[in-house]
Design a protein around this motif. Structure first.
Motif, PDB file in Angstrom:
ATOM      1  N   ARG A  42      53.041  25.152 -23.663  1.00 58.54           N
ATOM      2  CA  ARG A  42      52.083  26.078 -23.050  1.00 58.54           C
ATOM      3  C   ARG A  42      51.044  25.316 -22.230  1.00 58.54           C
ATOM      4  O   ARG A  42      50.702  25.705 -21.120  1.00 58.54           O
ATOM      5  CB  ARG A  42      51.411  26.921 -24.135  1.00 58.54           C
ATOM      6  CG  ARG A  42      50.464  27.959 -23.611  1.00 58.54           C
ATOM      7  CD  ARG A  42      51.234  29.091 -22.929  1.00 58.54           C
ATOM      8  NE  ARG A  42      50.390  29.887 -22.075  1.00 58.54           N
ATOM      9  CZ  ARG A  42      49.775  31.006 -22.419  1.00 58.54           C
ATOM     10  NH1 ARG A  42      49.937  31.482 -23.640  1.00 58.54           N
ATOM     11  NH2 ARG A  42      49.019  31.638 -21.574  1.00 58.54           N
ATOM     12  N   GLN A  45      52.632  24.061 -18.985  1.00 54.77           N
ATOM     13  CA  GLN A  45      52.826  25.175 -18.054  1.00 54.77           C
ATOM     14  C   GLN A  45      51.510  25.515 -17.341  1.00 54.77           C
ATOM     15  O   GLN A  45      51.484  25.678 -16.116  1.00 54.77           O
ATOM     16  CB  GLN A  45      53.350  26.390 -18.810  1.00 54.77           C
ATOM     17  CG  GLN A  45      53.474  27.641 -17.971  1.00 54.77           C
ATOM     18  CD  GLN A  45      53.793  28.860 -18.826  1.00 54.77           C
ATOM     19  OE1 GLN A  45      53.792  28.813 -20.052  1.00 54.77           O
ATOM     20  NE2 GLN A  45      54.059  29.959 -18.171  1.00 54.77           N
ATOM     21  N   PHE A  63      44.907  29.848 -24.456  1.00 57.76           N
ATOM     22  CA  PHE A  63      45.703  30.305 -25.586  1.00 57.76           C
ATOM     23  C   PHE A  63      45.043  29.828 -26.872  1.00 57.76           C
ATOM     24  O   PHE A  63      44.169  28.977 -26.854  1.00 57.76           O
ATOM     25  CB  PHE A  63      47.142  29.795 -25.486  1.00 57.76           C
ATOM     26  CG  PHE A  63      47.278  28.300 -25.396  1.00 57.76           C
ATOM     27  CD1 PHE A  63      47.462  27.527 -26.541  1.00 57.76           C
ATOM     28  CD2 PHE A  63      47.228  27.658 -24.169  1.00 57.76           C
ATOM     29  CE1 PHE A  63      47.594  26.155 -26.457  1.00 57.76           C
ATOM     30  CE2 PHE A  63      47.355  26.286 -24.078  1.00 57.76           C
ATOM     31  CZ  PHE A  63      47.533  25.528 -25.216  1.00 57.76           C
TER      32      PHE A  63
END
Length: 179
Positions: A42, A45, A63
């Motif tokens: 994550r 990305q 996140f």
């Protein structure tokens, strides 16, 4: 600060402490890595997204990073353009990565934010959402509005608060809670 390959360009002492032997992160060959593979994916990305060459309107994201027994940490990734003073010696876009313990990240209610900053209810909800680690696109989905409308709210929010970067909005909201 990380480049598009998650190579560390700058790290503060607190971030270094996260890389302790039992910490959730580590530095391997000059690259930042989380010990959990899905969290690392994550991060990579988001970093690639904000550091994409030639991209003029990169939007950051965030996140929650679970830590097993303890409360999760919030990870926010924001763009730092190549012409920013911190990035200019490198002449490449960089990602600013912020990691905050969620127990210290209880944010002011949106009506308090609206009252203290002179924002509309929607702009205040957007500010609170950004401070909680959500992206503008996450906010659009939650509010059931178009991404264009959410970005318009963001422009108004930034104009009213005098912030030039999303990170500044996050810090402002955090300071309201701390103060």
């Amino acid at each position: 600060m990380l480049d598009q390959h998650c190579r560390v360009q700058y790290v503060n002492r607190r971030a270094e402490s996260l890389c302790a032997s039992s910490g959730p992160c580590r530095m391997v060959c000059g690259c930042w890595q989380f010990t959990q593979a899905d969290v690392q994916d994550r991060l990579e990305q988001l970093v690639r997204n904000v550091c994409a060459p030639g991209r003029s309107t990169a939007v950051g994201g965030g996140f929650r990073m679970p830590l097993g027994e303890g409360p999760p940490m919030l990870v926010s990734v924001l763009p730092l353009k190549a012409n920013h003073p911190l990035a200019s010696p490198r002449s490449v876009p960089l990602a600013l990565v912020f990691i905050v313990a969620s127990q210290s990240a209880s944010f002011a209610a949106s009506h308090v934010i609206a009252d203290q900053l002179g924002l509309t209810a929607t702009e205040a909800r957007l500010a609170a959402s950004l401070a909680a680690g959500n992206t503008v696109l996450d906010f659009a989905a939650l509010q059931r509005c178009t991404p264009h409308t959410a970005r318009s709210h963001l422009k108004n929010l930034m104009r009213k608060t005098g912030c030039r970067r999303q990170f500044e909005v996050v810090r402002l909201v955090q300071s309201l809670q701390a103060g």
